[in-house]
Scaffold this active site. Structure first.
Site, PDB file in Angstrom:
ATOM      1  NE  ARG A  94       0.226   1.237   3.373  1.00 62.56           N
ATOM      2  CZ  ARG A  94       1.193   2.114   3.583  1.00 62.56           C
ATOM      3  NH1 ARG A  94       2.456   1.743   3.661  1.00 62.56           N
ATOM      4  NH2 ARG A  94       0.941   3.392   3.721  1.00 62.56           N
ATOM      5  N   GLY A  95       0.247   2.395  -0.093  1.00 66.47           N
ATOM      6  CA  GLY A  95       1.015   3.624  -0.275  1.00 66.47           C
ATOM      7  C   GLY A  95       1.078   3.895  -1.779  1.00 66.47           C
ATOM      8  CB  ALA A  96       0.076   6.839  -3.782  1.00 65.68           C
TER       9      ALA A  96
ATOM     10  NE  ARG B  98      -6.155   0.905  -1.615  1.00 67.96           N
ATOM     11  CZ  ARG B  98      -5.512   1.334  -0.521  1.00 67.96           C
ATOM     12  NH1 ARG B  98      -4.255   1.015  -0.319  1.00 67.96           N
ATOM     13  NH2 ARG B  98      -6.138   2.088   0.364  1.00 67.96           N
TER      14      ARG B  98
ATOM     15  CG  ASP C  47      -3.099   8.047  -1.198  1.00 69.33           C
ATOM     16  OD1 ASP C  47      -2.904   8.486  -0.054  1.00 69.33           O
ATOM     17  OD2 ASP C  47      -2.817   6.892  -1.553  1.00 69.33           O
TER      18      ASP C  47
ATOM     19  CE  LYS D 269      -4.995   5.438   4.685  1.00 68.06           C
ATOM     20  NZ  LYS D 269      -6.005   4.662   3.907  1.00 68.06           N
TER      21      LYS D 269
HETATM   22  O1  MRU Z   1      -4.460   3.139   2.311  1.00 70.35           O
HETATM   23  P1  MRU Z   1      -2.973   3.344   2.161  1.00 70.35           P
HETATM   24  O2  MRU Z   1      -2.189   2.755   3.288  1.00 70.35           O
HETATM   25  O3  MRU Z   1      -2.491   2.937   0.813  1.00 70.35           O
HETATM   26  O4  MRU Z   1      -2.802   4.914   2.264  1.00 70.35           O
HETATM   27  C1  MRU Z   1      -1.519   5.447   2.163  1.00 70.35           C
HETATM   28  C2  MRU Z   1      -1.470   6.917   2.355  1.00 70.35           C
HETATM   29  O5  MRU Z   1      -2.463   7.585   2.559  1.00 70.35           O
HETATM   30  C3  MRU Z   1      -0.111   7.553   2.190  1.00 70.35           C
HETATM   31  O6  MRU Z   1       0.009   8.689   2.997  1.00 70.35           O
HETATM   32  C4  MRU Z   1       0.080   7.967   0.726  1.00 70.35           C
HETATM   33  O7  MRU Z   1      -0.191   6.909  -0.141  1.00 70.35           O
HETATM   34  C5  MRU Z   1       1.435   8.458   0.467  1.00 70.35           C
HETATM   35  S1  MRU Z   1       2.609   7.160   0.507  1.00 70.35           S
HETATM   36  C6  MRU Z   1       4.109   7.774   0.126  1.00 70.35           C
END
Ligand code: MRU
Length: 340
Positions: A55-57, A89, A224, A235
């Site tokens: 996870r994480g963009a 997603r 994201d 988030k």
């Molecule tokens: O639902 P997630 O864990 O994928 O959400 C991640 C976030 O909101 C991060 O802050 C965002 O993707 C930036 S990651 C460098």
């Protein structure tokens, strides 16, 4: 194994390609166990993204890039592979950026390698620019996990903290636990612990207290998707933190590579917000915490208006929301990032 801590730099890879498979650090299992997840086809990759193995963009984008290259190697129907991986997603713009890059480059392994390496290098630059905003002694608030696990190696919001800490700055990080999936408590705290960066996990509800009582000098979060006017999705809970930071005169920075900027949309109103399963809110671990009859709502992201952003920290430098036109012009000149 390619996972963790290369020499003194303690860089970590969350995603890589090996022997025809996409290998992921299984983020659902951390911090209790460091396990790997192997994806053998596009359905496995889609499952891993949807179920938040990864996870994480930016990491989602990199996983998609490797996943599509693997699908091509496997001889899969590429229209189907794109649709399955692209349907996972909806908020993270990097996913769509990676798909479009891979389409343009015929889903080659070389393109996936380049995509992964480019994003990694860009995040290091984000760290270097972000470090200039951090005083010699600083308390920093962060939300969710925007570290190496979310990007591969450096992170976005955590990259400046890593570089500041390694250069001898005296940091303390307030880590929002980040309900419902607890990315802060489980993942950010794990990364900071591994790096020896002093920190404390706080309940999401405690951030206001620390900001109001003068304990937080600045906040840095990831993103994201960022719209042309500087509104950004991150988030769930980020919006509240930004408002409270603004109210208390605390600088609020958003760290993200160009792959997270969606200049095809004008404002945050156009950002699709992913709604996840109710069970993430109604249970903790396997234990139900709400009455059996209660429903939940579970938006994974919220949108913070640009007026609460002090600046965006990018690989091209630091931009105030009203300066995003300049960033857009720079991206248009960047062969790797530009949209044709
Ligand atoms: O639902 P997630 O864990 O994928 O959400 C991640 C976030 O909101 C991060 O802050 C965002 O993707 C930036 S990651 C460098």
């Amino acid at each position: 194994m390619n996972v963790i801590f290369e020499g003194n730099t303690r860089k970590m890879r969350a995603v890589w390609y090996e022997n025809g498979q996409v290998i992921l650090v299984d983020q659902r299992k951390l911090p209790a166990r460091l396990e790997l997840f192997s994806a053998k086809n596009s359905n496995d990759v889609a499952f891993a993204i949807k179920d938040m193995v990864v996870r994480g963009a930016p990491a989602i984008g990199i996983t998609a890039a490797w996943g599509l290259a693997m699908a091509k190697q496997n001889g899969e129907d590429m229209e189907n592979a794109v649709s399955v991986i692209g349907g996972t997603r909806p908020t993270a713009y990097d996913l769509f950026k990676a798909i479009s890059y891979m389409k343009k480059n015929d889903f080659s392994l070389e393109a996936a390698r380049r995509y992964s390496q480019e994003i990694t290098n860009r995040c290091k630059k984000i760290g270097e620019f972000g470090d200039t905003l951090i005083p010699q002694k600083a308390s920093i608030l962060t939300h969710c996990n925007a570290g190496a696990l979310a990007v591969v190696e450096w992170g976005t919001a955590l990259a400046p903290m890593r570089i500041a800490h390694n250069s001898g700055k005296d940091l303390f990080v307030y880590v929002d636990e980040t309900r419902p999936r607890l990315q802060g408590a489980k993942l950010t705290a794990w990364e900071l612990q591994n790096e020896g960066i002093p920190h404390a996990v706080i309940a999401d509800n405690a951030a206001g207290l620390y900001m109001h009582s003068g304990k937080v000098d600045l906040a840095i979060v990831g993103a994201d998707r960022i719209a042309s006017n500087g509104d950004f999705a991150n988030k769930i809970g980020t919006y509240e933190k930004a408002v409270v930071a603004h109210e208390n005169g605390i600088p609020f920075y958003v760290a993200a590579p160009a792959s997270t900027f969606d200049f095809s949309i004008r404002s945050g109103e156009e950002i699709p917000i992913e709604e996840r399963d109710q069970s993430e809110v109604l249970t903790i671990g396997n234990t139900r915490i709400a009455p059996e009859e209660s429903e939940a709502r579970n938006p994974a992201f919220d949108v913070t208006p640009a007026k609460y952003v002090s600046a965006f920290i990018t690989e091209y430098g630091i931009f105030k929301p009203q300066e995003l036109k300049n960033l857009r012009a720079m991206i248009q000149k960047d062969i790797f990032m530009r949209e044709d």
